[in-house]
Scaffold this motif. Structure first.
Motif, PDB file in Angstrom:
ATOM      1  N   ARG A  59       0.834  -1.205   0.000  1.00 39.01           N
ATOM      2  CA  ARG A  59       0.000   0.000   0.000  1.00 39.01           C
ATOM      3  C   ARG A  59       0.871   1.259   0.000  1.00 39.01           C
ATOM      4  N   ARG A  60       1.949   1.254   0.769  1.00 39.27           N
ATOM      5  CA  ARG A  60       2.824   2.434   0.755  1.00 39.27           C
ATOM      6  C   ARG A  60       3.475   2.615  -0.621  1.00 39.27           C
ATOM      7  N   LEU A  61       3.810   1.505  -1.242  1.00 41.99           N
ATOM      8  CA  LEU A  61       4.438   1.591  -2.567  1.00 41.99           C
ATOM      9  C   LEU A  61       3.406   1.839  -3.669  1.00 41.99           C
ATOM     10  N   ALA A  62       2.141   2.005  -3.259  1.00 41.19           N
ATOM     11  CA  ALA A  62       1.048   2.310  -4.190  1.00 41.19           C
ATOM     12  C   ALA A  62       0.923   1.240  -5.274  1.00 41.19           C
TER      13      ALA A  62
ATOM     14  N   GLY B  37       6.333  10.901   4.189  1.00 40.74           N
ATOM     15  CA  GLY B  37       6.990  10.276   5.339  1.00 40.74           C
ATOM     16  C   GLY B  37       6.476   8.878   5.624  1.00 40.74           C
ATOM     17  N   GLY B  38       5.919   8.228   4.602  1.00 39.15           N
ATOM     18  CA  GLY B  38       5.440   6.857   4.781  1.00 39.15           C
ATOM     19  C   GLY B  38       3.982   6.761   5.195  1.00 39.15           C
ATOM     20  N   PHE B  39       3.327   7.909   5.374  1.00 37.14           N
ATOM     21  CA  PHE B  39       1.913   7.883   5.787  1.00 37.14           C
ATOM     22  C   PHE B  39       1.081   8.666   4.773  1.00 37.14           C
TER      23      PHE B  39
ATOM     24  N   THR C 212       7.750   3.808  12.213  1.00 34.68           N
ATOM     25  CA  THR C 212       8.826   4.767  11.915  1.00 34.68           C
ATOM     26  C   THR C 212       9.530   4.392  10.609  1.00 34.68           C
ATOM     27  N   PRO C 213       8.833   4.539   9.485  1.00 37.23           N
ATOM     28  CA  PRO C 213       9.476   4.221   8.198  1.00 37.23           C
ATOM     29  C   PRO C 213      10.686   5.128   7.973  1.00 37.23           C
ATOM     30  N   ARG C 214      11.787   4.526   7.483  1.00 36.52           N
ATOM     31  CA  ARG C 214      13.037   5.287   7.328  1.00 36.52           C
ATOM     32  C   ARG C 214      13.154   5.844   5.907  1.00 36.52           C
ATOM     33  N   CYS C 215      12.196   6.701   5.561  1.00 34.25           N
ATOM     34  CA  CYS C 215      12.122   7.196   4.184  1.00 34.25           C
ATOM     35  C   CYS C 215      13.390   7.944   3.771  1.00 34.25           C
ATOM     36  N   SER C 216      14.004   8.681   4.698  1.00 35.17           N
ATOM     37  CA  SER C 216      15.135   9.532   4.302  1.00 35.17           C
ATOM     38  C   SER C 216      16.337   8.704   3.849  1.00 35.17           C
ATOM     39  N   VAL C 217      16.427   7.473   4.301  1.00 36.76           N
ATOM     40  CA  VAL C 217      17.566   6.633   3.900  1.00 36.76           C
ATOM     41  C   VAL C 217      17.110   5.433   3.062  1.00 36.76           C
ATOM     42  N   CYS C 218      15.863   5.455   2.627  1.00 37.41           N
ATOM     43  CA  CYS C 218      15.289   4.285   1.949  1.00 37.41           C
ATOM     44  C   CYS C 218      15.755   4.201   0.492  1.00 37.41           C
ATOM     45  N   PRO C 219      16.260   3.051   0.071  1.00 32.59           N
ATOM     46  CA  PRO C 219      16.697   2.913  -1.321  1.00 32.59           C
ATOM     47  C   PRO C 219      15.532   2.889  -2.318  1.00 32.59           C
ATOM     48  N   LEU C 220      14.297   2.809  -1.822  1.00 33.96           N
ATOM     49  CA  LEU C 220      13.135   2.820  -2.722  1.00 33.96           C
ATOM     50  C   LEU C 220      12.470   4.190  -2.796  1.00 33.96           C
ATOM     51  N   ARG C 221      13.035   5.195  -2.115  1.00 37.93           N
ATOM     52  CA  ARG C 221      12.291   6.458  -2.001  1.00 37.93           C
ATOM     53  C   ARG C 221      12.021   7.105  -3.356  1.00 37.93           C
ATOM     54  N   ARG C 222      12.888   6.868  -4.331  1.00 39.86           N
ATOM     55  CA  ARG C 222      12.706   7.482  -5.647  1.00 39.86           C
ATOM     56  C   ARG C 222      11.494   6.901  -6.385  1.00 39.86           C
TER      57      ARG C 222
ATOM     58  N   TYR D  77      11.248  -8.798   4.729  1.00 38.73           N
ATOM     59  CA  TYR D  77      12.544  -8.389   5.300  1.00 38.73           C
ATOM     60  C   TYR D  77      12.716  -6.869   5.239  1.00 38.73           C
ATOM     61  N   PHE D  78      12.307  -6.273   4.116  1.00 40.18           N
ATOM     62  CA  PHE D  78      12.453  -4.820   3.964  1.00 40.18           C
ATOM     63  C   PHE D  78      11.544  -4.082   4.953  1.00 40.18           C
ATOM     64  N   GLY D  79      10.374  -4.644   5.188  1.00 42.92           N
ATOM     65  CA  GLY D  79       9.438  -4.043   6.144  1.00 42.92           C
ATOM     66  C   GLY D  79       9.950  -4.099   7.569  1.00 42.92           C
TER      67      GLY D  79
ATOM     68  N   VAL E 146      13.590  -1.455   7.085  1.00 41.85           N
ATOM     69  CA  VAL E 146      13.567  -0.073   6.582  1.00 41.85           C
ATOM     70  C   VAL E 146      12.165   0.539   6.666  1.00 41.85           C
ATOM     71  N   CYS E 147      11.212  -0.119   6.037  1.00 39.27           N
ATOM     72  CA  CYS E 147       9.868   0.459   5.970  1.00 39.27           C
ATOM     73  C   CYS E 147       9.057  -0.008   7.176  1.00 39.27           C
ATOM     74  N   LEU E 148       9.502   0.436   8.356  1.00 41.99           N
ATOM     75  CA  LEU E 148       8.892  -0.014   9.607  1.00 41.99           C
ATOM     76  C   LEU E 148       7.478   0.556   9.733  1.00 41.99           C
TER      77      LEU E 148
ATOM     78  N   PRO F 206       5.762   6.389  -3.927  1.00 43.56           N
ATOM     79  CA  PRO F 206       4.931   7.590  -3.833  1.00 43.56           C
ATOM     80  C   PRO F 206       4.683   8.038  -2.396  1.00 43.56           C
ATOM     81  N   SER F 207       4.927   7.160  -1.413  1.00 47.67           N
ATOM     82  CA  SER F 207       4.706   7.536  -0.012  1.00 47.67           C
ATOM     83  C   SER F 207       5.873   8.303   0.585  1.00 47.67           C
ATOM     84  N   SER F 208       7.004   8.347  -0.115  1.00 45.55           N
ATOM     85  CA  SER F 208       8.192   8.972   0.485  1.00 45.55           C
ATOM     86  C   SER F 208       7.920  10.443   0.806  1.00 45.55           C
TER      87      SER F 208
HETATM   88  S1  SF4 Z   1      10.216   5.581   0.978  1.00 45.10           S
HETATM   89 FE1  SF4 Z   1       9.364   5.335   3.062  1.00 45.10          FE
HETATM   90  S2  SF4 Z   1       7.298   4.533   2.764  1.00 45.10           S
HETATM   91 FE2  SF4 Z   1       8.421   4.227   0.835  1.00 45.10          FE
HETATM   92  S3  SF4 Z   1       9.251   2.137   0.962  1.00 45.10           S
HETATM   93 FE3  SF4 Z   1      10.828   3.540   1.713  1.00 45.10          FE
HETATM   94  S4  SF4 Z   1      10.525   3.622   3.952  1.00 45.10           S
HETATM   95 FE4  SF4 Z   1       8.657   2.762   3.041  1.00 45.10          FE
END
Ligand code: SF4
Length: 255
Positions: free
Chosen positions: A172-175, A235-237, A217-227, A207-209, A212-214, A230-232
């Motif tokens: 859902r966060r990754l849309a 802030g993951g919400f 407290t999702p770690r969007c600022s350091v997340c390799p998927l943030r690009r 594993y990623f959940g 990183v994507c807790l 769409p939730s980045s």
């Molecule tokens: S950018 Fe944030 S919400 Fe998206 S996958 Fe990474 S941690 Fe999860």
């Protein structure tokens, strides 16, 4: 048709984004393994039933004692319920879980010759077993090459993708889906992914959940998927997960 609430995106664009998500996850988890310890389909079936509302670590600490005392479906089928309850108590909901694994073992003995059937329709008829648990078994069978189980998920055999709490949240966060019900999420993911990716994709998301994507407290600022997530920017919400929030109804697929 666009999914209600999700950012507008063509099906083609979503598939392209998903292929980048897959690329990142495969690089991070090249060979994901089933986190629940097991030595047989029976042990994984029992461990997965016990893992409901419980961490895998606790299940992995509990099952060695359980299987030392009751190593086979026949032994567990004939077990004293109170003794089983005491052994599985650390996993929570111990009365329901003890009843489920004993009943399940009795059905395996009575109807399947003491074997776990490699058949989705038969599995979901067992006590305590829903699509999630059955899909865990099919994923393990493919990854670990269990004899007598399908290793090719391309066949229309009713198997699918493990959708647990992590897969639900990340999909859902990754849309990748606007759905809340696990079976509907599973259908959306199956529609986007080739069958050969199903088993390992859900393990990689799990594993990623955890790393990183807790949930809180999702770690969007350091997340390799943030690009490609769409939730980045939220802030993951994202609004499609928080707007008009309601609990998904409990279904057999939660099991
Ligand atoms: S950018 Fe944030 S919400 Fe998206 S996958 Fe990474 S941690 Fe999860």
């Amino acid at each position: 048709m666009a999914d209600p609430g999700l950012p507008r995106e063509s099906r083609e664009a979503r598939r392209k984004r998903l292929s980048e998500i897959l690329r990142v996850l495969k690089a991070r988890y090249p060979d994901p393994q089933i986190p629940l310890h097991h030595r047989s389909p029976f042990e994984l079936l029992v461990a997965t039933i016990l893992s409901a509302q419980c961490t895998d670590e606790t299940v992995n600490r509990t099952t060695p004692h359980l299987f030392a005392r009751f190593p086979t479906p026949e032994a567990l089928a004939a077990a004293d319920l109170q003794e089983v309850e005491a052994l599985v108590r650390p996993t929570g909901f111990f009365r329901q879980k003890a009843r489920a694994i004993v009943e399940c073992s009795r059905r395996l003995v009575a109807e399947h010759g003491g074997q776990v059937p490699p058949d989705m329709q038969a599995l979901v008829k067992l006590p305590g077993v829903g699509r999630k648990t059955a899909n865990v078994l099919f994923a393990a069978a493919e990854i670990e090459r269990w004899p007598g189980w399908p290793h090719d998920r391309g066949k229309p055999d009713g198997t699918g993708i493990v959708v647990d709490t992590h897969v639900t949240r990340l999909a859902r966060r990754l849309a990748l889906t606007a759905q809340e019900d696990p079976e509907a999420i599973e259908r959306d993911l199956m529609d986007l992914l080739p069958p050969g990716e199903w088993s390992r994709f859900s393990l990689r998301l799990i594993y990623f959940g955890r790393e990183v994507c807790l949930a809180r407290t999702p770690r969007c600022s350091v997340c390799p998927l943030r690009r490609v997530c769409p939730s980045s920017r939220y802030g993951g919400f994202p609004p499609w997960m928080t707007r008009g929030r309601r609990r998904a109804p409990a279904t057999r697929s939660n099991r």
